[in-house]
Write a protein that holds these residues in place. Sequence first.
Motif, PDB file in Angstrom:
ATOM      1  N   GLY A  82      -4.667  -2.756 -12.097  1.00  0.00           N
ATOM      2  CA  GLY A  82      -4.526  -1.310 -12.115  1.00  0.00           C
ATOM      3  C   GLY A  82      -4.204  -0.759 -13.495  1.00  0.00           C
ATOM      4  O   GLY A  82      -4.454  -1.408 -14.518  1.00  0.00           O
ATOM      5  N   GLN A  83      -3.644   0.427 -13.508  1.00  0.00           N
ATOM      6  CA  GLN A  83      -3.296   1.118 -14.751  1.00  0.00           C
ATOM      7  C   GLN A  83      -1.797   1.330 -14.827  1.00  0.00           C
ATOM      8  O   GLN A  83      -1.125   1.541 -13.817  1.00  0.00           O
ATOM      9  CB  GLN A  83      -4.021   2.462 -14.842  1.00  0.00           C
ATOM     10  N   SER A  84      -1.296   1.300 -16.047  1.00  0.00           N
ATOM     11  CA  SER A  84       0.129   1.497 -16.266  1.00  0.00           C
ATOM     12  C   SER A  84       0.540   2.914 -15.895  1.00  0.00           C
ATOM     13  O   SER A  84      -0.139   3.885 -16.249  1.00  0.00           O
ATOM     14  CB  SER A  84       0.462   1.225 -17.740  1.00  0.00           C
ATOM     15  N   PHE A  85       1.642   3.050 -15.170  1.00  0.00           N
ATOM     16  CA  PHE A  85       2.187   4.363 -14.865  1.00  0.00           C
ATOM     17  C   PHE A  85       2.678   5.065 -16.133  1.00  0.00           C
ATOM     18  O   PHE A  85       2.690   6.287 -16.212  1.00  0.00           O
ATOM     19  CB  PHE A  85       3.371   4.242 -13.894  1.00  0.00           C
ATOM     20  N   HIS A  86       3.098   4.276 -17.105  1.00  0.00           N
ATOM     21  CA  HIS A  86       3.760   4.840 -18.287  1.00  0.00           C
ATOM     22  C   HIS A  86       2.769   5.254 -19.371  1.00  0.00           C
ATOM     23  O   HIS A  86       2.919   6.328 -19.972  1.00  0.00           O
ATOM     24  CB  HIS A  86       4.739   3.813 -18.849  1.00  0.00           C
ATOM     25  N   THR A  87       1.771   4.400 -19.632  1.00  0.00           N
ATOM     26  CA  THR A  87       0.826   4.684 -20.724  1.00  0.00           C
ATOM     27  C   THR A  87      -0.576   4.996 -20.243  1.00  0.00           C
ATOM     28  O   THR A  87      -1.425   5.391 -21.047  1.00  0.00           O
ATOM     29  CB  THR A  87       0.752   3.482 -21.691  1.00  0.00           C
ATOM     30  N   ASN A  88      -0.829   4.811 -18.945  1.00  0.00           N
ATOM     31  CA  ASN A  88      -2.153   5.022 -18.352  1.00  0.00           C
ATOM     32  C   ASN A  88      -3.200   4.036 -18.876  1.00  0.00           C
ATOM     33  O   ASN A  88      -4.394   4.235 -18.696  1.00  0.00           O
ATOM     34  CB  ASN A  88      -2.633   6.465 -18.575  1.00  0.00           C
ATOM     35  N   GLN A  89      -2.739   2.973 -19.539  1.00  0.00           N
ATOM     36  CA  GLN A  89      -3.644   1.919 -19.998  1.00  0.00           C
ATOM     37  C   GLN A  89      -3.941   0.956 -18.858  1.00  0.00           C
ATOM     38  O   GLN A  89      -3.099   0.739 -17.989  1.00  0.00           O
ATOM     39  CB  GLN A  89      -3.002   1.102 -21.127  1.00  0.00           C
TER      40      GLN A  89
END
Length: 325
Positions: free
Chosen positions: A80-87
Motif C-alpha cells: 500500500g501507500q504510506s499514511f504519512h508521506t503518501n509514498q
Amino acid sequence: MSKASFVVRRLLQLGVTFWAVGTVLFFLFRLMPGDPTAFVVSAQMTPEARQQVIESYGLNEPLYIQYVRFLENALTLNFGQSFHTNQPVREVIWTYLPNTLVLMLSAFVVAYILGIVLGVLTGWYRGSRFEKTTVVTALTARSLPTFYVGLIVLWLFGAGLGVIPMSGMGTAGQSYDSFWARIFTLDFLHHLVAPAAVLAFYYMGYPLLIMRSSMMEVLSQDFIDVCRAKGLSERAIMFKHAARNALLPIITAAAIALGYAVGGSVLIETVFGWPGLGREMVNAVLRRDFPVAQGTFMVLAATIIILNFIADLLYGYLDPRVTYD
C-alpha cells in the motif's frame, strides 16, 4: 524422508509462517489505541473531504475486507501507500533497506572474523588466563543491551571526546550522485564506525562461544594425536586441522545470526540516528502508519525466516551425517 521431501515440507512451513506473521501484524496494529487517521486527515478538512481521504485508504471498509485485501497485496509485495508521506511502501523500504544492510553486514563480518579467531584461541588455550578473560568479555558483550552500550559510546566518544558523530550516516549538506558513491567516502566511514563497532561487540560473543565449544570437542578426537605424532607444528594443527573441522557449527549458525542481525537493527539505528529500516519502522509505529509498519516488519521477519531455512539446508549439505527422518 528424502531431501526433496524435506525441502517441500519446509517450503510449506515457510508459507504458513509468513501467513501467521502477516496476520498477527495486521490485527496487532489495529488493536493499538489511537486513531490511525489522525496523520491522514486534517481538522481543517470538510467532512466530505475527510471521508474521501479515509475511503481512498480503505479504512472505512469492514475489518475482514481490509484483512483479505492485505493478504492479496502481500502476495505481490504491495503493502500500500504510506499514511504519512503518501509514498508506496515499497519505495520507502528500498530507500532505507540498503542503509540497514550496510550497517548490519559491516558489523556482522567484523564480529565473525574476530569471534572465530578468538574462539579458536580460547579453545586451544583452555584453562589459561586468556581463555577466562575472553569468555568473560564475550558473556558481558552478549549480556549488555546494545542501546545501553551505544549510549555510553555516544556519551564518551561523541559528547565527551568529540571523535565520533552524534547521529546520521553523513555530514549535513553533502550530496552524492548515488548510494554507492556515498558509502565509499571517508565521511560515511566516520559515521559507520561507532554503530558498527557496538553491534560487532555484541554479535562477536555468539561465534566466539560456539567456536570455543566446537574446538574443545575437536581437540579431544584421535586425529589430533595423529597430527602430533606426525610432527606437525602446533600452529598447523590449530588452524589447518582443528579449526577447519570446528567450523561446521559456525557456518550453519551464521545464516541464523545474520537474520537476527538484520532484524536487530531497530535499537542501534534509533540510538545513533542511523536512517535505516529499523528506525523507520519505529517512526511508523509512533505515527500509526500501518502500511509502512506492516511492510517493514514483514521484510525483517521474512529475512529471518528465509535465512533459517537456508541454515537448515546448509547443515544437511555440509554434514553428510545429518538425516531428514
